[in-house]
Design an enzyme around this catalytic site. Structure first.
Site, PDB file in Angstrom:
ATOM      1  NE  ARG A  10      38.842 -11.514 -38.851  1.00  0.00           N
ATOM      2  CZ  ARG A  10      39.375 -11.909 -39.757  1.00  0.00           C
ATOM      3  NH1 ARG A  10      39.144 -12.714 -40.600  1.00  0.00           N
ATOM      4  NH2 ARG A  10      40.301 -10.973 -40.056  1.00  0.00           N
ATOM      5  NE  ARG A  28      39.993  -9.073 -32.435  1.00  0.00           N
ATOM      6  CZ  ARG A  28      41.048 -10.175 -31.975  1.00  0.00           C
ATOM      7  NH1 ARG A  28      41.151 -10.014 -30.923  1.00  0.00           N
ATOM      8  NH2 ARG A  28      41.554 -10.835 -32.977  1.00  0.00           N
ATOM      9  CG  HIS A  29      36.426 -10.405 -35.205  1.00  0.00           C
ATOM     10  ND1 HIS A  29      36.956 -11.356 -34.703  1.00  0.00           N
ATOM     11  CD2 HIS A  29      37.356  -9.508 -36.002  1.00  0.00           C
ATOM     12  CE1 HIS A  29      38.290 -11.284 -34.917  1.00  0.00           C
ATOM     13  NE2 HIS A  29      38.654 -10.173 -35.900  1.00  0.00           N
ATOM     14  CG  ASP A  47      43.048  -7.298 -33.942  1.00  0.00           C
ATOM     15  OD1 ASP A  47      42.774  -6.909 -35.062  1.00  0.00           O
ATOM     16  OD2 ASP A  47      43.759  -8.411 -33.659  1.00  0.00           O
ATOM     17  NE  ARG A  87      41.349 -13.444 -36.097  1.00  0.00           N
ATOM     18  CZ  ARG A  87      42.553 -14.023 -35.965  1.00  0.00           C
ATOM     19  NH1 ARG A  87      42.998 -15.113 -36.308  1.00  0.00           N
ATOM     20  NH2 ARG A  87      43.549 -13.015 -35.970  1.00  0.00           N
TER      21      ARG A  87
END
Length: 429
Positions: A110, A41-42, A291, A45
């Site tokens: 992102r 996952r990034h 996610d 944010r």
């Protein structure tokens, strides 16, 4: 005697230090990694979309912009890259080699930035790769595709059958019974947020917004104390299980990604000539996503314990070799600590590769497009209209049809029977 023992102790300590610096490790009980698929996952944010009455809906509170990676998010992903560099020390060359790793991201700011941050930690420039002494970084290619054309990683390519099945599931007791547990907070949230809250999707979005605002030390309105963090947290967590809650949904949602990863493992050990243009010839795939991607993959592998995947959460699906056999392990890293090895139901923790394939074979569509659109041979669905070749093809077909029609009219005009009166030689008789 004491001096002798001291000398022995010193020699042992020195030897241990030297060996550790040379990267010598204890034998892994799961064998050694041959290839790997890493889905992460990034990083942290900003909020994606504030609710109508959100006191922090003004863009000035989020200088990076809505839905963008923050500096803390960059640090999280950079740390993940360092961790991967250490984990795959014996698998990947410490110097970036384009034939060893393939990086793909969803087409979102992102996730693209997160992929870059991971690569900064994984592959700092060394030796001849140093191109600027003032920046300890090097550019590395990241592949992506428009979300509406990506059924593998973004999982957003049009699939009418999936939408149809998902609507049925959302209206079924498996979801409605769970939603009834939150029936008392739905009107409460609708009143205070200024928007209609009626499904798990809205509950999840509200939790995410409040979570990030709280993370940034923004004081939440007093009314949120009744719903945040609980019970919104558990509602948001359950929402992550819906997209793949049935086998049919799983097959259409994550089936293409699962198929690609299995083909990677099937192909890689057999390839002798490592070609840059063949991603299956790379040892490691790095897949930067979201996610819901992490949750969907864990759910597909039947190891998802319902929760909200944190920023930089990471799944490692690794092909291993032990005693001349190939096996698969699945590990999950949901924090800055080490990854936890998970056990796939119906298989050992060190799952034989053939058994792994057989377990998940029912979840792999043989023809994803056909299953998504039914038996239609041609459809002007949203994904088809996005294809760059469709409009030129339609225009070309139309022009050819007009030319053919014009040619037929000209031919008919030239050879049609005369309609005027023709004088006969016998008229004067």
């Amino acid at each position: 005697m004491v001096l002798f023992l001291y000398c022995i102790f010193t020699v042992l300590c020195f030897s241990t230090t030297v060996l550790s610096r040379q990267g010598v490790k204890m034998k892994d009980p799961y064998g050694h990694v041959v290839a790997s698929n890493v889905i992460f996952r990034h990083g942290q944010r900003t909020i994606v979309e504030p609710y109508p009455t959100d006191p922090y809906r003004n863009p000035s509170f989020w200088p990076e912009g809505f839905g963008q990676l923050t500096n803390e998010g960059k640090r999280q992903e950079y740390e993940l890259g360092l961790w991967l560099r250490e984990r795959y020390k014996g698998l990947l060359n410490p110097i970036y080699n384009r034939t060893e790793v393939y990086i793909q991201s969803t087409d979102v700011d992102r996730t693209l930035m997160s992929a870059s941050s991971v690569l900064a930690g994984l592959y700092p420039p060394i030796g001849g790769q140093v191109w600027n002494n003032r920046i300890h970084w090097q550019p590395i290619p990241i592949h992506t595709a428009p979300e509406q054309m990506d059924e593998v990683l973004a999982m957003k390519k049009s699939c009418p059958k999936y939408k149809e099945e998902l609507a049925k599931v959302i209206a079924s007791p498996i979801v409605t019974d769970e939603l009834s547990k939150y029936s008392d907070i739905l009107p409460y949230l609708t009143h205070y947020t200024g928007e209609k809250v009626k499904s798990f999707r809205e509950l999840q979005e509200l939790y995410s917004t409040m979570f990030i605002e709280d993370l940034n030390n923004y004081k939440l309105p007093n009314w949120t104390k009744e719903v945040f963090p609980t019970p919104l947290k558990s509602a948001a967590a359950f929402a992550f299980s819906i997209d793949t809650i049935t086998e049919k949904l799983t097959r259409l949602k994550t089936g293409p990604l699962l198929k690609a990863m299995i083909e990677h493992f099937q192909t890689y050990p057999l390839i002798k000539d490592r070609k840059y243009d063949d991603k299956n010839s790379r040892k490691v795939w790095l897949l930067s996503a979201h996610d819901e991607t992490v949750a969907n993959v864990l759910s597909t592998l039947k190891v998802f314990e319902v929760h909200n995947p944190p920023f930089s959460a990471c799944i490692l699906i690794e092909l291993r070799e032990k005693d001349k056999g190939h096996f698969v392990t699945v590990s999950y890293r949901n924090s800055s600590s080490d990854a936890t090895v998970l056990t796939i139901p119906g298989c050992a923790t060190l799952c034989p590769f053939d058994q792994f394939v057989n377990i998940f074979k029912p979840l792999i569509p043989s023809d994803w497009k056909n299953e998504c659109h039914g038996q239609k041979l041609f459809t002007l669905s949203g994904d088809l209209l996005h294809h760059s070749l469709v409009l030129p093809l339609l225009l070309t077909t139309l022009i050819l049809a007009l030319l053919l029609l014009t040619s037929m009219l000209l031919f008919w005009q030239k050879h049609r029977p005369a309609r005027f009166y023709r004088k006969l030689k016998t008229d004067n008789i």
